[in-house]
Design an enzyme around this catalytic site. Structure first.
Site, mmCIF file in Angstrom:
data_model
loop_
_atom_site.group_PDB
_atom_site.id
_atom_site.type_symbol
_atom_site.label_atom_id
_atom_site.label_comp_id
_atom_site.label_asym_id
_atom_site.label_seq_id
_atom_site.Cartn_x
_atom_site.Cartn_y
_atom_site.Cartn_z
ATOM 1 N N ASN A 136 10.601 0.790 -2.392
ATOM 2 C CA ASN A 136 11.084 0.380 -3.723
ATOM 3 C C ASN A 136 12.031 1.407 -4.339
ATOM 4 O O ASN A 136 11.828 1.902 -5.438
ATOM 5 C CB ASN A 136 9.907 0.071 -4.670
ATOM 6 C CG ASN A 136 8.994 1.270 -4.911
ATOM 7 O OD1 ASN A 136 8.867 2.151 -4.060
ATOM 8 N ND2 ASN A 136 8.352 1.292 -6.058
ATOM 9 N N HIS A 185 5.106 6.759 -1.996
ATOM 10 C CA HIS A 185 6.454 6.622 -2.563
ATOM 11 C C HIS A 185 7.123 7.986 -2.484
ATOM 12 O O HIS A 185 6.664 8.940 -3.123
ATOM 13 C CB HIS A 185 6.387 6.161 -4.026
ATOM 14 C CG HIS A 185 5.739 4.823 -4.191
ATOM 15 N ND1 HIS A 185 6.439 3.649 -4.129
ATOM 16 C CD2 HIS A 185 4.438 4.485 -4.381
ATOM 17 C CE1 HIS A 185 5.601 2.639 -4.283
ATOM 18 N NE2 HIS A 185 4.380 3.113 -4.433
ATOM 19 N N PHE A 186 8.193 8.069 -1.710
ATOM 20 C CA PHE A 186 8.922 9.338 -1.566
ATOM 21 C C PHE A 186 10.155 9.404 -2.453
ATOM 22 O O PHE A 186 10.757 10.455 -2.590
ATOM 23 C CB PHE A 186 9.356 9.525 -0.102
ATOM 24 C CG PHE A 186 8.291 10.064 0.812
ATOM 25 C CD1 PHE A 186 7.288 10.905 0.341
ATOM 26 C CD2 PHE A 186 8.304 9.760 2.176
ATOM 27 C CE1 PHE A 186 6.326 11.437 1.199
ATOM 28 C CE2 PHE A 186 7.356 10.281 3.039
ATOM 29 C CZ PHE A 186 6.362 11.122 2.547
ATOM 30 N N HIS A 205 1.473 -5.942 -2.760
ATOM 31 C CA HIS A 205 1.103 -5.527 -4.116
ATOM 32 C C HIS A 205 0.512 -6.771 -4.773
ATOM 33 O O HIS A 205 1.241 -7.703 -5.122
ATOM 34 C CB HIS A 205 2.336 -5.027 -4.892
ATOM 35 C CG HIS A 205 1.984 -4.539 -6.264
ATOM 36 N ND1 HIS A 205 2.045 -3.213 -6.623
ATOM 37 C CD2 HIS A 205 1.517 -5.200 -7.354
ATOM 38 C CE1 HIS A 205 1.646 -3.083 -7.891
ATOM 39 N NE2 HIS A 205 1.327 -4.278 -8.353
ATOM 40 N N HIS A 227 0.137 4.652 2.256
ATOM 41 C CA HIS A 227 0.910 4.109 1.106
ATOM 42 C C HIS A 227 1.485 5.270 0.293
ATOM 43 O O HIS A 227 0.778 5.884 -0.505
ATOM 44 C CB HIS A 227 -0.002 3.241 0.216
ATOM 45 C CG HIS A 227 0.730 2.563 -0.902
ATOM 46 N ND1 HIS A 227 0.552 1.226 -1.186
ATOM 47 C CD2 HIS A 227 1.618 3.011 -1.815
ATOM 48 C CE1 HIS A 227 1.307 0.891 -2.218
ATOM 49 N NE2 HIS A 227 1.961 1.966 -2.625
ATOM 50 N N HIS A 243 -3.562 -0.716 -2.484
ATOM 51 C CA HIS A 243 -4.226 -0.183 -3.684
ATOM 52 C C HIS A 243 -5.173 -1.197 -4.326
ATOM 53 O O HIS A 243 -4.952 -1.670 -5.432
ATOM 54 C CB HIS A 243 -3.235 0.384 -4.705
ATOM 55 C CG HIS A 243 -1.962 -0.403 -4.901
ATOM 56 N ND1 HIS A 243 -1.940 -1.742 -5.174
ATOM 57 C CD2 HIS A 243 -0.677 -0.025 -4.860
ATOM 58 C CE1 HIS A 243 -0.698 -2.145 -5.305
ATOM 59 N NE2 HIS A 243 0.100 -1.125 -5.103
ATOM 60 N N LEU A 272 -0.045 1.281 -11.650
ATOM 61 C CA LEU A 272 -0.246 -0.158 -11.427
ATOM 62 C C LEU A 272 -0.686 -0.385 -9.987
ATOM 63 O O LEU A 272 -0.114 0.234 -9.087
ATOM 64 C CB LEU A 272 1.042 -0.933 -11.716
ATOM 65 C CG LEU A 272 1.408 -0.980 -13.207
ATOM 66 C CD1 LEU A 272 2.805 -1.569 -13.391
ATOM 67 C CD2 LEU A 272 0.384 -1.787 -13.999
ATOM 68 N N ASP A 283 -0.958 5.917 -2.655
ATOM 69 C CA ASP A 283 -0.005 5.376 -3.633
ATOM 70 C C ASP A 283 0.587 6.509 -4.467
ATOM 71 O O ASP A 283 0.890 6.320 -5.643
ATOM 72 C CB ASP A 283 -0.660 4.303 -4.517
ATOM 73 C CG ASP A 283 0.367 3.536 -5.346
ATOM 74 O OD1 ASP A 283 1.559 3.567 -4.998
ATOM 75 O OD2 ASP A 283 -0.045 2.912 -6.337
ATOM 76 N N LYS A 330 6.867 -5.010 2.931
ATOM 77 C CA LYS A 330 6.166 -4.901 1.657
ATOM 78 C C LYS A 330 6.532 -6.053 0.732
ATOM 79 O O LYS A 330 7.713 -6.321 0.502
ATOM 80 C CB LYS A 330 6.528 -3.574 0.983
ATOM 81 C CG LYS A 330 5.875 -3.356 -0.372
ATOM 82 C CD LYS A 330 4.358 -3.210 -0.261
ATOM 83 C CE LYS A 330 3.677 -3.186 -1.624
ATOM 84 N NZ LYS A 330 3.356 -1.850 -2.089
ATOM 85 N N ALA A 351 4.874 3.835 -14.561
ATOM 86 C CA ALA A 351 3.575 3.716 -13.887
ATOM 87 C C ALA A 351 3.607 4.489 -12.584
ATOM 88 O O ALA A 351 4.543 4.345 -11.792
ATOM 89 C CB ALA A 351 3.278 2.244 -13.609
#
Ligand code: NCD
Ligand code: ZN
Length: 344
Positions: free
Chosen positions: A41, A15-16, A136, A13, A174, A219, A247, A99, A263
């Site tokens: 996202n 986020h790039f 999520h 998990h 998460h 979050l 995450d 996702k 967040a």
């Protein structure tokens, strides 16, 4: 000197982001992990196979020379997602998973799913194709307390969804509560959970220790200590139901240190260090490899990374921030502090 050798881990998990921030953060994950599940996202979100294929190329171009790293792509589920495109993307090897963000649950989730009813055709197609759904798990209604949103999601949304689609493979992303741990265990075989470093290290008191701590705000939010202990037990149990998903969620420093901060915890530079410290405290270093390197591939039906890496108990300082040229800085987990474990 305490040393630990294990198969190269994966991060299930991350986020790039995109553009300059992406180029600044990708090297940290690519050096430490063999593969990573990449969250979709972005603005606009990565909703189709074609967008995921293009994003994968941009990520690969940011991987440092000589480093072998495979990004595993996901599609952002919306009420308008096309089931045929999603399962074709999976069959072609572009999409690893889908996702599900409940609309307005977190960063860039405004295009997310408004009701499970709206995405039934996609979920049915994924169930048939054996394609995992990554969730999520928080309800978003304003009247539900932010600390209760995961437990309420399990009751109100996740249990009915699991019953409606008995063949659908699901990852509760998460996991932050004892209720989240319990639902994964109750659906062993078709369900798994990822756990972040911050939810193993801290409880919600850490958010307010000596003053407000924006760099620990993420979050789902940090919970009570009883939940942290349930997560530590789940991560270290060695049953393969929970695996490593940082995450890592980079935001520029000025967007976190502000009146209404974003967040997300940027953990990529120090994630393995953080997990190793937790497993050491729990007397569970012998089970670290299951969590970090074996359970994830087993769930996703992928081979374990063949290389092995060695880490040792050796402290080293962590930079206060990393630079995004022309944009600002991002503060990592343990920024300006010392970590106890280092790669050999
Ligand atoms: C993530 C982000 O910033 O994209 N933030 C976070 O606090 N974890 C989104 C998410 O995974 O919820
Ligand atoms: Zn995330």
């Amino acid at each position: 000197m305490t040393r630990l050798t294990f198969h190269r881990p994966d991060d299930w998990h991350v986020h790039f982001r995109d553009g300059d921030p992406m180029r600044a953060v990708v090297p940290f994950t690519a050096r430490a992990f063999g593969r990573a599940i990449v969250m979709p996202n972005l603005t606009p979100p990565v909703t189709t196979t074609a967008l995921a294929a293009a994003y994968r190329e941009r990520i690969l171009a940011a991987v440092p020379e000589g480093v072998t790293f495979t990004p595993l792509m996901t599609a952002y589920l919306t009420d308008g997602s096309d089931p045929a495109d999603i399962v074709a993307g999976h069959a072609d090897g572009v999409l690893t998973a889908v996702k599900l963000y409940p609309a307005h649950a977190t960063t860039n989730s405004q295009f997310g799913v408004t009701s499970i009813a709206a995405v039934r055709p996609v979920l049915a197609a994924m169930e048939k194709a054996g394609m995992p759904l990554l969730i999520h798990g928080e309800v978003t209604r304003a009247e539900v307390d932010v600390f209760d949103r995961e437990a309420r999601f399990v009751e109100e949304v996740l249990l009915p969804l699991l019953a409606d689609f008995p063949g659908l493979k699901v990852v509760l992303e998460h996991v932050t509560t004892a209720e989240g741990v319990a639902v994964v265990k109750a659906h062993a075989g078709r369900m798994a959970g990822t756990i972040t470093p911050q939810h193993l290290l801290y409880d919600r008191n850490a958010l307010f220790k000596g003053g407000i701590r924006p760099h620990l705000y993420c979050l789902p939010i940090l919970k009570r200590s009883t939940h942290k202990l349930a997560l530590r037990a789940a991560a270290t149990a060695g049953d393969g139901l929970f695996f490593l998903g940082t995450d890592t969620a980079p935001h520029l420093k000025h967007t976190k240190e502000t009146a209404c901060g974003c967040a997300g915890v940027f953990s990529a530079p120090t994630a393995i260090e953080a997990y190793l410290s937790v497993f050491e405290e729990e007397g569970a270093l012998d089970r670290f490899e299951i969590f970090a390197s074996l359970a994830g591939p087993a769930f996703y039906g992928l081979p374990v990374n063949p290389e092995r890496v060695t880490w040792e108990k050796r402290s080293r300082p962590v930079a206060e921030a990393i630079e995004v040229p022309g944009a600002g800085e991002i503060v990592p987990l343990f920024g300006g502090e010392t970590v106890a474990w280092s790669p050999v």
